[in-house]
Design a protein around this motif. Structure first.
Motif, PDB file in Angstrom:
ATOM      1  N   MET A   1       6.200  60.229  27.452  1.00  0.00           N
ATOM      2  CA  MET A   1       7.010  59.035  27.923  1.00  0.00           C
ATOM      3  C   MET A   1       7.419  58.979  29.367  1.00  0.00           C
ATOM      4  SD  MET A   1       9.761  58.761  24.634  1.00  0.00           S
ATOM      5  CE  MET A   1       9.403  58.172  23.212  1.00  0.00           C
ATOM      6  N   ILE A   2       7.635  58.461  29.942  1.00  0.00           N
ATOM      7  CA  ILE A   2       8.091  58.435  31.601  1.00  0.00           C
ATOM      8  C   ILE A   2       9.286  59.108  31.902  1.00  0.00           C
ATOM      9  CG2 ILE A   2       8.265  57.020  33.237  1.00  0.00           C
ATOM     10  CD1 ILE A   2       5.568  56.733  32.283  1.00  0.00           C
ATOM     11  N   TYR A   3       9.316  59.985  32.980  1.00  0.00           N
ATOM     12  CA  TYR A   3      10.482  60.696  33.305  1.00  0.00           C
ATOM     13  C   TYR A   3      10.464  60.442  34.788  1.00  0.00           C
ATOM     14  CZ  TYR A   3      13.589  64.368  33.885  1.00  0.00           C
ATOM     15  OH  TYR A   3      14.815  65.345  33.901  1.00  0.00           O
ATOM     16  N   ASN A   4      11.295  59.257  34.879  1.00  0.00           N
ATOM     17  CA  ASN A   4      11.170  58.751  36.525  1.00  0.00           C
ATOM     18  C   ASN A   4      12.278  59.227  37.426  1.00  0.00           C
ATOM     19  OD1 ASN A   4      13.764  57.046  35.984  1.00  0.00           O
ATOM     20  ND2 ASN A   4      12.485  55.546  35.346  1.00  0.00           N
ATOM     21  N   ASN A   5      12.370  58.710  38.765  1.00  0.00           N
ATOM     22  CA  ASN A   5      13.149  59.271  39.562  1.00  0.00           C
ATOM     23  C   ASN A   5      14.684  59.164  39.233  1.00  0.00           C
ATOM     24  OD1 ASN A   5      11.305  60.428  41.208  1.00  0.00           O
ATOM     25  ND2 ASN A   5      11.125  58.747  42.400  1.00  0.00           N
ATOM     26  N   VAL A   6      14.973  57.810  38.784  1.00  0.00           N
ATOM     27  CA  VAL A   6      16.238  57.622  38.380  1.00  0.00           C
ATOM     28  C   VAL A   6      16.820  58.655  37.409  1.00  0.00           C
ATOM     29  CG1 VAL A   6      17.751  55.867  37.423  1.00  0.00           C
ATOM     30  CG2 VAL A   6      16.053  55.205  39.197  1.00  0.00           C
ATOM     31  N   GLN A   7      16.038  58.834  36.355  1.00  0.00           N
ATOM     32  CA  GLN A   7      16.365  59.847  35.258  1.00  0.00           C
ATOM     33  C   GLN A   7      16.477  61.092  35.725  1.00  0.00           C
ATOM     34  OE1 GLN A   7      12.743  58.613  32.795  1.00  0.00           O
ATOM     35  NE2 GLN A   7      13.984  56.882  31.543  1.00  0.00           N
ATOM     36  N   LYS A   8      15.679  61.480  36.609  1.00  0.00           N
ATOM     37  CA  LYS A   8      15.739  62.841  36.977  1.00  0.00           C
ATOM     38  C   LYS A   8      17.055  63.177  37.741  1.00  0.00           C
ATOM     39  CE  LYS A   8      10.861  63.953  37.807  1.00  0.00           C
ATOM     40  NZ  LYS A   8       9.871  64.026  38.934  1.00  0.00           N
ATOM     41  N   GLU A   9      17.431  61.942  38.666  1.00  0.00           N
ATOM     42  CA  GLU A   9      18.783  62.040  39.150  1.00  0.00           C
ATOM     43  C   GLU A   9      20.115  62.295  38.405  1.00  0.00           C
ATOM     44  OE1 GLU A   9      21.389  59.513  42.096  1.00  0.00           O
ATOM     45  OE2 GLU A   9      19.465  58.883  42.041  1.00  0.00           O
ATOM     46  N   ILE A  10      20.017  61.270  37.454  1.00  0.00           N
ATOM     47  CA  ILE A  10      20.965  61.515  36.276  1.00  0.00           C
ATOM     48  C   ILE A  10      20.924  62.869  35.619  1.00  0.00           C
ATOM     49  CG2 ILE A  10      21.716  60.435  33.933  1.00  0.00           C
ATOM     50  CD1 ILE A  10      20.646  57.809  35.009  1.00  0.00           C
ATOM     51  N   ALA A  11      19.739  63.405  35.152  1.00  0.00           N
ATOM     52  CA  ALA A  11      19.503  64.287  34.429  1.00  0.00           C
ATOM     53  C   ALA A  11      20.295  65.691  35.247  1.00  0.00           C
ATOM     54  CB  ALA A  11      18.046  64.768  34.103  1.00  0.00           C
ATOM     55  N   HIS A  12      20.066  65.614  36.575  1.00  0.00           N
ATOM     56  CA  HIS A  12      20.353  66.733  37.341  1.00  0.00           C
ATOM     57  C   HIS A  12      21.641  66.732  37.584  1.00  0.00           C
ATOM     58  CE1 HIS A  12      16.839  68.808  39.338  1.00  0.00           C
ATOM     59  NE2 HIS A  12      16.313  67.798  39.049  1.00  0.00           N
ATOM     60  N   LYS A  13      22.437  65.408  37.547  1.00  0.00           N
ATOM     61  CA  LYS A  13      24.013  65.430  37.567  1.00  0.00           C
ATOM     62  C   LYS A  13      24.290  66.063  36.315  1.00  0.00           C
ATOM     63  CE  LYS A  13      24.536  61.821  41.140  1.00  0.00           C
ATOM     64  NZ  LYS A  13      25.191  60.573  41.346  1.00  0.00           N
ATOM     65  N   ILE A  14      24.029  66.135  35.321  1.00  0.00           N
ATOM     66  CA  ILE A  14      24.188  66.186  33.877  1.00  0.00           C
ATOM     67  C   ILE A  14      24.081  67.838  33.699  1.00  0.00           C
ATOM     68  CG2 ILE A  14      23.892  66.198  31.352  1.00  0.00           C
ATOM     69  CD1 ILE A  14      23.247  63.211  31.737  1.00  0.00           C
ATOM     70  N   GLU A  15      22.856  68.224  33.948  1.00  0.00           N
ATOM     71  CA  GLU A  15      22.614  69.879  34.115  1.00  0.00           C
ATOM     72  C   GLU A  15      21.974  70.141  35.449  1.00  0.00           C
ATOM     73  OE1 GLU A  15      21.746  70.285  29.392  1.00  0.00           O
ATOM     74  OE2 GLU A  15      19.955  70.123  30.817  1.00  0.00           O
ATOM     75  N   GLU A  17      19.748  72.370  36.027  1.00  0.00           N
ATOM     76  CA  GLU A  17      18.220  72.890  35.950  1.00  0.00           C
ATOM     77  C   GLU A  17      17.950  72.072  34.750  1.00  0.00           C
ATOM     78  OE1 GLU A  17      17.366  76.722  36.114  1.00  0.00           O
ATOM     79  OE2 GLU A  17      18.299  77.158  38.156  1.00  0.00           O
ATOM     80  N   PRO A  18      17.875  70.765  34.799  1.00  0.00           N
ATOM     81  CA  PRO A  18      17.543  70.005  33.404  1.00  0.00           C
ATOM     82  C   PRO A  18      15.799  70.151  33.062  1.00  0.00           C
ATOM     83  CG  PRO A  18      17.840  68.435  35.379  1.00  0.00           C
ATOM     84  CD  PRO A  18      18.053  69.906  35.753  1.00  0.00           C
ATOM     85  N   GLN A  19      15.642  70.063  31.825  1.00  0.00           N
ATOM     86  CA  GLN A  19      14.200  70.216  31.565  1.00  0.00           C
ATOM     87  C   GLN A  19      13.681  68.852  31.160  1.00  0.00           C
ATOM     88  OE1 GLN A  19      12.457  72.904  31.669  1.00  0.00           O
ATOM     89  NE2 GLN A  19      14.163  73.878  32.718  1.00  0.00           N
ATOM     90  N   VAL A  20      12.489  68.411  31.292  1.00  0.00           N
ATOM     91  CA  VAL A  20      12.000  67.238  31.004  1.00  0.00           C
ATOM     92  C   VAL A  20      12.238  67.068  29.358  1.00  0.00           C
ATOM     93  CG1 VAL A  20       9.936  65.536  30.685  1.00  0.00           C
ATOM     94  CG2 VAL A  20      10.312  67.097  32.796  1.00  0.00           C
ATOM     95  N   SER A  21      11.908  68.023  28.541  1.00  0.00           N
ATOM     96  CA  SER A  21      12.196  68.070  27.098  1.00  0.00           C
ATOM     97  C   SER A  21      13.553  67.672  26.894  1.00  0.00           C
ATOM     98  CB  SER A  21      11.578  69.376  26.461  1.00  0.00           C
ATOM     99  OG  SER A  21      12.519  70.424  26.982  1.00  0.00           O
ATOM    100  N   ASN A  22      14.502  68.066  27.651  1.00  0.00           N
ATOM    101  CA  ASN A  22      15.783  67.648  27.087  1.00  0.00           C
ATOM    102  C   ASN A  22      15.952  66.214  27.292  1.00  0.00           C
ATOM    103  OD1 ASN A  22      16.599  70.359  26.785  1.00  0.00           O
ATOM    104  ND2 ASN A  22      17.655  70.761  28.678  1.00  0.00           N
ATOM    105  N   TRP A  23      15.702  65.740  28.457  1.00  0.00           N
ATOM    106  CA  TRP A  23      15.834  64.434  28.648  1.00  0.00           C
ATOM    107  C   TRP A  23      15.338  63.382  27.388  1.00  0.00           C
ATOM    108  CZ3 TRP A  23      18.686  61.034  31.678  1.00  0.00           C
ATOM    109  CH2 TRP A  23      18.386  59.636  31.530  1.00  0.00           C
ATOM    110  N   LYS A  24      14.002  63.890  26.584  1.00  0.00           N
ATOM    111  CA  LYS A  24      13.571  63.228  25.823  1.00  0.00           C
ATOM    112  C   LYS A  24      14.001  63.490  24.479  1.00  0.00           C
ATOM    113  CE  LYS A  24       9.396  62.723  28.555  1.00  0.00           C
ATOM    114  NZ  LYS A  24       7.833  62.979  28.815  1.00  0.00           N
ATOM    115  N   ASP A  25      14.833  64.566  24.378  1.00  0.00           N
ATOM    116  CA  ASP A  25      15.598  64.936  23.096  1.00  0.00           C
ATOM    117  C   ASP A  25      16.669  64.026  22.849  1.00  0.00           C
ATOM    118  OD1 ASP A  25      16.804  66.126  21.206  1.00  0.00           O
ATOM    119  OD2 ASP A  25      16.859  68.054  21.868  1.00  0.00           O
ATOM    120  N   TRP A  26      16.673  63.321  21.549  1.00  0.00           N
ATOM    121  CA  TRP A  26      17.478  62.384  21.347  1.00  0.00           C
ATOM    122  C   TRP A  26      18.604  62.893  21.122  1.00  0.00           C
ATOM    123  CZ3 TRP A  26      19.939  61.169  16.576  1.00  0.00           C
ATOM    124  CH2 TRP A  26      19.644  61.757  15.358  1.00  0.00           C
ATOM    125  N   LYS A  27      18.851  63.781  20.622  1.00  0.00           N
ATOM    126  CA  LYS A  27      20.324  64.745  20.181  1.00  0.00           C
ATOM    127  C   LYS A  27      21.012  64.979  21.416  1.00  0.00           C
ATOM    128  CE  LYS A  27      18.940  66.268  15.547  1.00  0.00           C
ATOM    129  NZ  LYS A  27      18.824  67.411  14.955  1.00  0.00           N
TER     130      LYS A  27
END
Length: 437
Positions: A1-15, A17-27
């Motif tokens: 599944m795609i992990y794009n720049n917008v998603q990276k930006e949001i993930a970095h603000k949430i955590e 040091e975010p992991q790609v696997s976290n973004w794709k974890d529905w929980k």
């Protein structure tokens, strides 16, 4: 599944040091759902002025906010006020406007509920409310009285009451799991529920209504697919309203479901300033069929509280259907329906293609405006049908013969009944007759 720049930006603000696997974890997505105005502003860099904030806070007090980080990433921040994803996810002060024609339960689902969790409206099928929780609170939700206002997942004991009703109602052959979103249930609980229902002898199929492929496609895991595959025939209806929602991640989730052997349908709602455009709707439908999803219904927006800003005239829906019939593949066209207020069920509303007819000829028009005729048979001899199917001389060869009584318009057309009219109970003319007798 795609992990794009917008998603990276949001993930970095949430955590940090975010992991790609976290973004794709529905929980993980559910855990970090955006449920406050402050968090929304922080993650998107969209800022509201003082008056807007005041109005939004009033709105969220009554109709809570909840957006998955994934669905947030689909919003066009540069043009958010016109963005169809933003409009479906975020809300505004207009939701607090309630018209006299609007109701908390416009479809009378609660009145048609013989036991908790079951709505039994049509003769052979039931809707089973298995959760009030969604991964995102859609602003146009027809069940705002339940979803968002009251986060609630029934226990196994509470679900068992619905299962028992289905067991004790042999005419039920089709069970639709709805909510909230049934896929918000944990895998083991969903497995148990499907197992219980599928063991009921007269249940022929189970359907799941879910918006997960739209707002949280990562919920469609390999483990979920393996569970669902145990319960064929299982049909899945999803809810895409705009072509922008069919992202790379959404496509991947749909591919998993289609490859799992599940027939996929889509139910859209006609929403003002979101998809009330023939070109937008056609684009959505074409993208759906490209991803093996057949358009099922296009709903007129229900008369739920606070939805007047989303509602279009029925004429807009007719216009859209005119733009589709004859202009695209038949299987790419949904049925435009009004879910009748008061619990009358879905009523198809379509353009009229019959211009006139006589005893042996029908005059029709096509999508181009061409007027043509269809010659009816002069010597058709109708067979009298008394609905005694067991003694019918037609070659039915049915293992299970349905000898149920006809109702409604079918009853008026039936030879097995001498009813000549259907009259409302409170008809004044008939009341006068009774008084004079």
């Amino acid at each position: 599944m795609i992990y794009n720049n917008v998603q990276k930006e949001i993930a970095h603000k949430i955590e940090k040091e975010p992991q790609v696997s976290n973004w794709k974890d529905w929980k993980w997505q559910i855990k970090h759902s955006i449920k406050s105005l402050e968090k929304f502003e922080y993650l998107t860099d969209i800022k509201f002025d003082k008056e807007e904030r005041k109005n939004l806070e009033k709105t969220f007090e009554k109709f809570p906010l909840s957006i998955t980080p994934y669905y947030l990433s689909v919003i066009d921040k540069k043009n958010y006020k016109n963005d169809p994803v933003f409009k479906q996810a975020f809300g505004g002060i207009e939701e607090l406007t309630t018209l006299e024609s609007e109701h908390a339960d416009p479809l009378s689902e609660d009145k048609d509920s013989p036991v908790e969790g079951i709505t039994h409206r049509y003769p052979d099928r039931v809707l089973f409310h298995v959760s009030n929780i969604c991964s995102m609170y859609c602003r146009h939700c027809t069940r705002k009285r339940k979803v968002g206002d009251i986060d609630f997942v029934p226990s196994k004991d509470q679900l068992s009451a619905g299962i028992e009703y289905i067991k004790n109602t042999p005419q039920v052959r089709d069970v639709l799991l709805s909510g909230g979103d049934p896929l918000m249930l944990p895998d083991d609980k969903l497995d148990w529920l499907l197992s219980e229902i599928s063991q009921i002898p007269h249940v022929e199929l189970i359907r799941i209504g879910t918006r997960m492929p739209v707002v949280l496609p990562y919920r469609i895991t390999d483990n979920l697919i393996s569970i669902l595959k145990k319960y064929h025939p299982l049909w899945i209806n999803t809810h895409f309203n705009h072509p922008n929602e069919i992202t790379a991640s959404a496509k991947e989730s749909l591919a998993k479901l289609a490859d799992g052997g599940f027939p996929l349908g889509n139910q859209s709602v006609l929403l003002a300033d979101v998809n009330d455009c023939p070109r937008i709707m056609k684009s959505l439908l074409h993208k759906l069929v490209q991803n093996r999803v057949r358009p099922y219904y296009l709903y007129q927006c229900d008369l739920s509280e606070g939805l007047s800003h989303f509602r279009t005239p029925i004429g807009k829906g007719i216009e859209i259907m005119e733009s589709l019939i004859g202009h695209t593949s038949g299987f790419a066209r949904p049925t435009y329906v009004i879910d009748a207020p008061g619990g009358g069920g879905k009523i198809p509303v379509m353009p009229n293609y019959i211009i006139s007819w006589s005893t042996n000829k029908v005059v029709l028009r096509n999508y181009e405006g061409v007027i043509t005729t269809y010659k009816e048979p002069d010597s058709y001899e109708p067979k009298m049908c008394d609905r005694d199917c067991g003694n019918c001389d037609l070659d039915l060869n049915l293992s299970e013969i349905d000898e149920s009584e006809s109702i409604g318009i079918e009853k008026l057309l039936s030879d097995s009944c001498d009813t000549i009219s259907l009259v409302p109970e409170d008809n004044e003319r008939l009341q006068r007759r009774d008084e004079n007798e």
